[in-house]
Design a protein around this motif. Structure first.
Motif, PDB file in Angstrom:
ATOM      1  N   ARG A  90     -51.546  31.855  19.309  1.00 27.84           N
ATOM      2  CA  ARG A  90     -50.783  32.885  20.024  1.00 27.84           C
ATOM      3  C   ARG A  90     -51.501  33.343  21.291  1.00 27.84           C
ATOM      4  NH1 ARG A  90     -48.490  36.689  15.131  1.00 27.84           N
ATOM      5  NH2 ARG A  90     -46.802  35.297  14.511  1.00 27.84           N
ATOM      6  N   THR A  91     -52.823  33.427  21.238  1.00 30.37           N
ATOM      7  CA  THR A  91     -53.563  33.869  22.418  1.00 30.37           C
ATOM      8  C   THR A  91     -53.617  32.779  23.483  1.00 30.37           C
ATOM      9  OG1 THR A  91     -55.670  33.228  21.420  1.00 30.37           O
ATOM     10  CG2 THR A  91     -54.986  35.510  21.153  1.00 30.37           C
ATOM     11  N   ASN A  92     -53.577  31.525  23.085  1.00 34.60           N
ATOM     12  CA  ASN A  92     -53.672  30.416  24.032  1.00 34.60           C
ATOM     13  C   ASN A  92     -52.357  29.676  24.189  1.00 34.60           C
ATOM     14  OD1 ASN A  92     -56.409  30.894  24.388  1.00 34.60           O
ATOM     15  ND2 ASN A  92     -56.963  29.624  22.664  1.00 34.60           N
ATOM     16  N   ASP A  93     -51.245  30.338  23.912  1.00 34.58           N
ATOM     17  CA  ASP A  93     -49.938  29.667  23.920  1.00 34.58           C
ATOM     18  C   ASP A  93     -49.515  29.376  25.358  1.00 34.58           C
ATOM     19  OD1 ASP A  93     -47.578  28.554  23.239  1.00 34.58           O
ATOM     20  OD2 ASP A  93     -46.637  30.399  22.538  1.00 34.58           O
ATOM     21  N   GLN A  94     -49.588  28.126  25.732  1.00 35.36           N
ATOM     22  CA  GLN A  94     -49.209  27.715  27.078  1.00 35.36           C
ATOM     23  C   GLN A  94     -47.707  27.548  27.197  1.00 35.36           C
ATOM     24  OE1 GLN A  94     -51.360  24.113  27.617  1.00 35.36           O
ATOM     25  NE2 GLN A  94     -53.342  25.095  27.685  1.00 35.36           N
ATOM     26  N   PHE A  95     -47.028  27.354  26.078  1.00 33.99           N
ATOM     27  CA  PHE A  95     -45.596  27.081  26.108  1.00 33.99           C
ATOM     28  C   PHE A  95     -44.760  28.346  26.145  1.00 33.99           C
ATOM     29  CE2 PHE A  95     -47.558  23.444  23.940  1.00 33.99           C
ATOM     30  CZ  PHE A  95     -47.194  22.460  24.835  1.00 33.99           C
ATOM     31  N   ALA A  96     -45.329  29.487  25.846  1.00 34.54           N
ATOM     32  CA  ALA A  96     -44.571  30.730  25.823  1.00 34.54           C
ATOM     33  C   ALA A  96     -44.014  31.040  27.205  1.00 34.54           C
ATOM     34  CB  ALA A  96     -45.438  31.879  25.331  1.00 34.54           C
ATOM     35  N   THR A  97     -44.818  30.876  28.231  1.00 37.41           N
ATOM     36  CA  THR A  97     -44.335  31.183  29.575  1.00 37.41           C
ATOM     37  C   THR A  97     -43.348  30.121  30.046  1.00 37.41           C
ATOM     38  OG1 THR A  97     -46.261  30.085  30.504  1.00 37.41           O
ATOM     39  CG2 THR A  97     -46.402  32.455  30.238  1.00 37.41           C
ATOM     40  N   SER A  98     -43.573  28.863  29.703  1.00 43.59           N
ATOM     41  CA  SER A  98     -42.658  27.815  30.159  1.00 43.59           C
ATOM     42  C   SER A  98     -41.312  27.929  29.461  1.00 43.59           C
ATOM     43  CB  SER A  98     -43.262  26.428  29.934  1.00 43.59           C
ATOM     44  OG  SER A  98     -43.442  26.192  28.552  1.00 43.59           O
ATOM     45  N   ASN A  99     -41.295  28.341  28.197  1.00 45.01           N
ATOM     46  CA  ASN A  99     -40.036  28.510  27.485  1.00 45.01           C
ATOM     47  C   ASN A  99     -39.248  29.688  28.039  1.00 45.01           C
ATOM     48  OD1 ASN A  99     -40.428  26.350  25.806  1.00 45.01           O
ATOM     49  ND2 ASN A  99     -41.291  27.563  24.136  1.00 45.01           N
ATOM     50  N   LYS A 100     -39.921  30.704  28.521  1.00 47.12           N
ATOM     51  CA  LYS A 100     -39.232  31.854  29.085  1.00 47.12           C
ATOM     52  C   LYS A 100     -38.667  31.523  30.465  1.00 47.12           C
ATOM     53  CE  LYS A 100     -41.999  35.208  26.585  1.00 47.12           C
ATOM     54  NZ  LYS A 100     -43.057  36.218  26.663  1.00 47.12           N
ATOM     55  N   GLN A 101     -39.247  30.566  31.144  1.00 44.94           N
ATOM     56  CA  GLN A 101     -38.784  30.211  32.476  1.00 44.94           C
ATOM     57  C   GLN A 101     -37.588  29.264  32.434  1.00 44.94           C
ATOM     58  OE1 GLN A 101     -42.211  28.590  34.369  1.00 44.94           O
ATOM     59  NE2 GLN A 101     -43.227  30.555  34.645  1.00 44.94           N
ATOM     60  N   VAL A 102     -37.394  28.543  31.359  1.00 50.16           N
ATOM     61  CA  VAL A 102     -36.331  27.548  31.266  1.00 50.16           C
ATOM     62  C   VAL A 102     -34.944  28.172  31.436  1.00 50.16           C
ATOM     63  CG1 VAL A 102     -35.202  25.887  29.735  1.00 50.16           C
ATOM     64  CG2 VAL A 102     -37.685  25.876  29.982  1.00 50.16           C
ATOM     65  N   PRO A 103     -34.582  29.265  30.745  1.00 48.88           N
ATOM     66  CA  PRO A 103     -33.250  29.842  30.940  1.00 48.88           C
ATOM     67  C   PRO A 103     -33.022  30.300  32.387  1.00 48.88           C
ATOM     68  CG  PRO A 103     -34.206  30.679  28.936  1.00 48.88           C
ATOM     69  CD  PRO A 103     -35.268  29.899  29.645  1.00 48.88           C
ATOM     70  N   ALA A 104     -34.050  30.805  33.048  1.00 47.68           N
ATOM     71  CA  ALA A 104     -33.897  31.257  34.424  1.00 47.68           C
ATOM     72  C   ALA A 104     -33.609  30.063  35.330  1.00 47.68           C
ATOM     73  CB  ALA A 104     -35.158  31.977  34.878  1.00 47.68           C
ATOM     74  N   GLN A 105     -34.203  28.926  35.049  1.00 41.80           N
ATOM     75  CA  GLN A 105     -33.969  27.748  35.856  1.00 41.80           C
ATOM     76  C   GLN A 105     -32.585  27.164  35.616  1.00 41.80           C
ATOM     77  OE1 GLN A 105     -37.210  25.231  34.777  1.00 41.80           O
ATOM     78  NE2 GLN A 105     -38.705  26.290  36.060  1.00 41.80           N
ATOM     79  N   ARG A 106     -32.054  27.348  34.425  1.00 42.47           N
ATOM     80  CA  ARG A 106     -30.714  26.824  34.110  1.00 42.47           C
ATOM     81  C   ARG A 106     -29.639  27.609  34.851  1.00 42.47           C
ATOM     82  NH1 ARG A 106     -31.333  26.083  27.602  1.00 42.47           N
ATOM     83  NH2 ARG A 106     -32.765  24.339  27.694  1.00 42.47           N
ATOM     84  N   ASN A 107     -29.938  28.878  35.159  1.00 45.24           N
ATOM     85  CA  ASN A 107     -28.950  29.715  35.831  1.00 45.24           C
ATOM     86  C   ASN A 107     -28.833  29.372  37.309  1.00 45.24           C
ATOM     87  OD1 ASN A 107     -28.401  31.037  33.469  1.00 45.24           O
ATOM     88  ND2 ASN A 107     -29.817  32.712  33.873  1.00 45.24           N
ATOM     89  N   LEU A 108     -29.816  28.688  37.867  1.00 44.75           N
ATOM     90  CA  LEU A 108     -29.778  28.326  39.264  1.00 44.75           C
ATOM     91  C   LEU A 108     -28.799  27.181  39.462  1.00 44.75           C
ATOM     92  CD1 LEU A 108     -33.605  28.381  40.079  1.00 44.75           C
ATOM     93  CD2 LEU A 108     -31.910  30.162  40.533  1.00 44.75           C
ATOM     94  N   LYS A 109     -27.974  27.289  40.447  1.00 44.84           N
ATOM     95  CA  LYS A 109     -26.976  26.251  40.712  1.00 44.84           C
ATOM     96  C   LYS A 109     -27.243  25.657  42.098  1.00 44.84           C
ATOM     97  CE  LYS A 109     -23.412  28.271  37.849  1.00 44.84           C
ATOM     98  NZ  LYS A 109     -22.057  28.795  37.782  1.00 44.84           N
ATOM     99  N   ALA A 110     -26.963  24.408  42.197  1.00 47.22           N
ATOM    100  CA  ALA A 110     -27.124  23.747  43.489  1.00 47.22           C
ATOM    101  C   ALA A 110     -25.991  24.165  44.410  1.00 47.22           C
ATOM    102  CB  ALA A 110     -27.116  22.238  43.322  1.00 47.22           C
TER     103      ALA A 110
END
Length: 53
Positions: A32-52
């Motif tokens: 939990r203290t070294n979780d590198q995927f926590a931030t990347s998983n939180k960024q994925v929905p924000a990237q899906r909302n972006l439209k070309a």
């Protein structure tokens, strides 16, 4: 001749379970203290909302 006091199997199993649980808890805390995927998983929905355009 030496006599050995045998530890009851149930006591060995209980001790093993306790030690294993402690190890797993420590590993989970470290993960939990070294979780590198926590931030990347939180960024994925924000990237899906972006439209070309």
């Amino acid at each position: 001749m030496k006599t050995y006091n045998k530890i009851a199997t149930s006591k060995l199993v209980a001790r093993f379970d306790e030690e294993l649980l402690n190890i797993l808890r420590e590993d989970l805390k470290a993960f939990r203290t070294n979780d590198q995927f926590a931030t990347s998983n939180k960024q994925v929905p924000a990237q899906r909302n972006l439209k070309a355009a």
